[in-house]
Design a protein around this motif. Structure first.
Motif, PDB file in Angstrom:
ATOM      1  N   ASN A   1       0.831  -1.213   0.000  1.00 23.26           N
ATOM      2  CA  ASN A   1       0.000   0.000   0.000  1.00 23.26           C
ATOM      3  C   ASN A   1       0.862   1.259   0.000  1.00 23.26           C
ATOM      4  O   ASN A   1       0.556   2.240  -0.684  1.00 23.26           O
TER       5      ASN A   1
ATOM      6  N   GLU B   1       2.289   1.822  -3.393  1.00 25.25           N
ATOM      7  CA  GLU B   1       1.248   2.320  -4.288  1.00 25.25           C
ATOM      8  C   GLU B   1       1.019   3.817  -4.073  1.00 25.25           C
ATOM      9  O   GLU B   1       0.874   4.588  -5.043  1.00 25.25           O
TER      10      GLU B   1
ATOM     11  N   LYS C   1       3.957   5.709  -5.537  1.00 25.10           N
ATOM     12  CA  LYS C   1       3.857   5.753  -6.991  1.00 25.10           C
ATOM     13  C   LYS C   1       2.896   6.859  -7.434  1.00 25.10           C
ATOM     14  O   LYS C   1       3.153   7.609  -8.371  1.00 25.10           O
ATOM     15  N   GLN C   2       1.750   6.956  -6.709  1.00 22.92           N
ATOM     16  CA  GLN C   2       0.741   7.975  -7.022  1.00 22.92           C
ATOM     17  C   GLN C   2       1.292   9.383  -6.789  1.00 22.92           C
ATOM     18  O   GLN C   2       1.056  10.295  -7.592  1.00 22.92           O
TER      19      GLN C   2
END
Length: 500
Positions: A478, A481, A484-485
């Motif tokens: 998580n 992720e 990355k965002q």
């Protein structure tokens, strides 16, 4: 205390300050005299209406002719509602020469509490213009108070005034918040036969609240029964303090609330000056927690019960001595009294549990006495028996009292007080409550086994709920992720900035 009302009092305070009255106690004292004069007018009118409704005879204190120092004057001229419309010079002359001497000698009995503490009262407002400004400002203040429709807004005004003493660095006193006083009075439910005492009375907050409660709950018994009425007016209320200014305010406060002759006395309650023993059926108090006293000044009777110099312990020993058998007490104590490990602390708690009947311990949050102090406190409720009787002790964990627990003490929705009163009046239903609840019962045996510790946390159980967290690999995925965002959005932002 709303901002607008506080601002109005601040501007009134400024009038005194600009007029040369700069000592906070002097300001409060002079303002109290004027509030008393205004309240006398309002109260006299209210008593006249009550008497008419109940078919009772009524004699106004503002009779047609009033004798002031051998001079007969028209009583109506002494009413606030009359003189407040006069030109400044005439108003000043009437208040200084007639009204102030009138209130100083209002009580015929020279031995009464009121007469004793008004004897050295001095009218210090020194110019007609200053008095005129103060009267106009007070008229506006009272109009604002009436619009608010709160039950004890006058008490709020007093507390706000007294808070100024603390802010000014004077060794002032502060009042117990009225909603806490009212809660304690309702828990004890005084009746028309009670003899009520506060041995550290200050401005007589507990006595005033008890009188108001009796008028509300037992109006006919108190006002229509001749014997009860005489007891209410002359023998029911007793208060002691060592501050003459507070005693003067307290005596005026009681008279304004319809008690003609309270016993309000200058007395060091913890010394041999105070001989009272087994006299009262109800004690309500928030005694001072000011540390250690000089052992030579402490009553020997109290030292026998509790060998200490700590005022918070000595006052509880005093309450036991002053109560009649069967008499009840509700008093505020600092948390240290409930769990202190000294021999004196333990001996006192053992006395209350083993020789008297301890009924309840209510734990209050530390913000209750802000902005004056942040000390954690509790309320002890017990009955004097001298033969024990403690069975199960009721504990309640108060976490909210209807006000924020910071220095502002703003009104909020969360309020445990109605629940406390309801549960205390139905203790039979409390026996099966779990230790995780707001309130619960603790047996005398368990208290005894815990060295008479009366702190709520000793017996309260905290319910821990298991929380299931996802595996570490899932949490890391998580985070990756989210990272990355963030990188994607940062890249888009850089593109936009490059076009500018």
């Amino acid at each position: 205390m709303t901002g607008e009302l506080g601002n109005k009092i601040d501007s009134l305070w400024e009038i005194f300050w600009n007029g040369g009255i700069t000592n906070p106690l002097d300001v409060i004292e002079q303002m109290t005299y004027l509030m008393f004069i205004k309240d006398l007018d309002d109260t006299d009118n209210l008593r006249a209406k009550e008497a008419a409704m109940l078919g009772l005879p009524f004699q106004s204190i503002f009779a047609e002719n009033v004798d002031i120092g051998g001079r007969v004057v028209d009583g109506s001229q002494l009413k606030w509602s009359t003189f407040h419309d006069f030109p400044a010079n005439k108003m000043y002359s009437i208040v200084q020469e007639w009204v102030f001497p009138f209130i100083k000698n209002l009580h015929g009995d020279k031995n009464s509490a009121y007469s004793k503490y008004m004897d050295d009262a001095i009218f210090k407002i020194n110019t007609p213009l200053m008095l005129s400004k103060i009267v106009d400002a007070m008229d506006e203040l009272y109009s604002m108070m009436e619009e608010l429709h709160q039950t004890d807004i006058r008490g709020d005004v007093y507390e706000y005034l007294l808070s100024k003493i603390a802010q000014s660095g004077v060794n002032g006193q502060f009042r117990t918040p009225r909603h806490i006083i009212r809660m304690m009075v309702e828990l004890m439910d005084p009746n028309p036969k009670d003899s009520i005492c506060d041995p550290a009375c200050g401005t007589s907050g507990f006595l005033v609240a008890s009188g108001d409660y009796l008028r509300e709950r037992y109006k006919k018994e108190v006002l229509l029964d001749k014997q009860n009425r005489n007891h209410f007016m002359n023998d029911m209320f007793h208060g002691y303090d060592m501050d003459r200014t507070m005693l003067r305010i307290g005596a005026m406060n009681m008279m304004t609330h319809g008690v003609e002759n309270p016993s309000i006395e200058y007395r060091d309650s913890l010394s041999d000056q105070n001989p009272d023993k087994e006299l009262y059926s109800l004690i309500l108090a928030n005694p001072p927690f000011k540390g250690n006293l000089d052992a030579d000044t402490i009553s020997t009777d109290l030292q026998k019960m509790c060998k200490t110099k700590k005022t918070e312990l000595l006052f509880i020993a005093l309450f036991v001595r002053m109560l009649k058998i069967g008499g009840r007490c509700a008093c505020i104590v600092p948390d240290g009294v409930l769990f202190g490990s000294s021999n004196a602390h333990k001996a006192l708690r053992k006395e209350i549990v083993e020789n008297q009947r301890l009924e309840a311990v209510i734990s209050m949050p530390s913000g209750v006495f802000k902005p004056y102090a942040g000390v954690s406190t509790g309320i002890l409720i017990f009955t004097k028996t001298n033969h024990g009787g403690t069975d199960n002790v009721w504990f309640y964990d108060m976490t909210a009292d209807g006000f924020s627990l910071d220095d502002k003490r703003s009104s909020i929705k969360d309020n445990d007080i109605p629940d406390i009163i309801s549960r205390f009046k139905n203790l039979e239903q409390e026996k099966d409550r779990k230790r995780t609840d707001k309130s619960f019962m603790v047996s005398k045996k368990e208290i005894e086994d815990n060295d008479y510790d009366l702190s709520l946390n000793k017996y309260k159980e905290v319910e821990y709920k298991a929380v299931d967290y996802p595996p570490t690999s899932e949490i890391m995925a998580n985070i990756r992720e989210i990272e990355k965002q963030i990188n994607l959005e940062m890249a888009q932002l850089e593109k936009l900035l490059g076009k500018l």
